[in-house]
Enzyme design. Sequence first.
Site, short mmCIF file in Angstrom:
data_model
loop_
_atom_site.label_atom_id
_atom_site.label_comp_id
_atom_site.label_asym_id
_atom_site.label_seq_id
_atom_site.Cartn_x
_atom_site.Cartn_y
_atom_site.Cartn_z
CE LYS A 120 60.46 -2.90 47.98
NZ LYS A 120 60.92 -1.68 48.66
CG ASP A 138 63.97 -4.05 52.45
OD1 ASP A 138 64.92 -4.85 52.60
OD2 ASP A 138 63.33 -3.58 53.41
#
Length: 223
Positions: A120, A138
């Site tokens: 991420k 997220d």
Amino acid sequence: MKKADIFEFYRRLAEANPAPETELEYVNPYTLLVAVALSAQATDVGVNKATRTLFAKVRTPQQMLDLGEEGLKEHIKTIGLFNTKAKNVIAAARILVDKFDGEIPRERGELETLPGVGRKTANVVLNVAFGEPTIAVDTHIFRVGNRTGLARGKTPLEVELKLEKATPAPFITHAHHWLILHGRYTCKARTPECWRCPVADLCAFKPKTPAPKARPSAAPAAH
């Protein structure tokens, strides 16, 4: 969600916010990397508060090493998990200096070799710093993808790959920002604000949340 609806979904988000940006404050790719790593399980507001004084002094991996782990902790002690994060940031700075001449690598696999940097974080850096068409999933994007029907998946990676495939080319660069901001401010976790959502009619979520009822105004006091 159908192809035409997906295009319209992004078109409306783009119309409302043509040039979305990360809410994390940074001055260059290195400080962005640090800010994103610090933001895990913390708010952007909290991270920005801590990094304003930090990034006034520290803008390169070497400067971070010169500051040292204890010095870094002083700046970021208001952020959750700051001890572990400080250790990772210093270890990453050491690798960046020794292996990458202090430069931020532009390849996901290389970024992921840095302590505290997962997929991420790597995706955010590639997208924001270098304009790569990556989508960092997220909790907000995971929720929006599943709730709306835009990209359903059981894991962040599954949602990420489906979003990359489904997102039309004109919208791919900014997709992650539109989705994160939509999830943060409109399609909220507990109570999505469907009554003011620009894409509610394209979304699979049911039943839609009605607008909160206005409180009755108090009766005028008797004289």
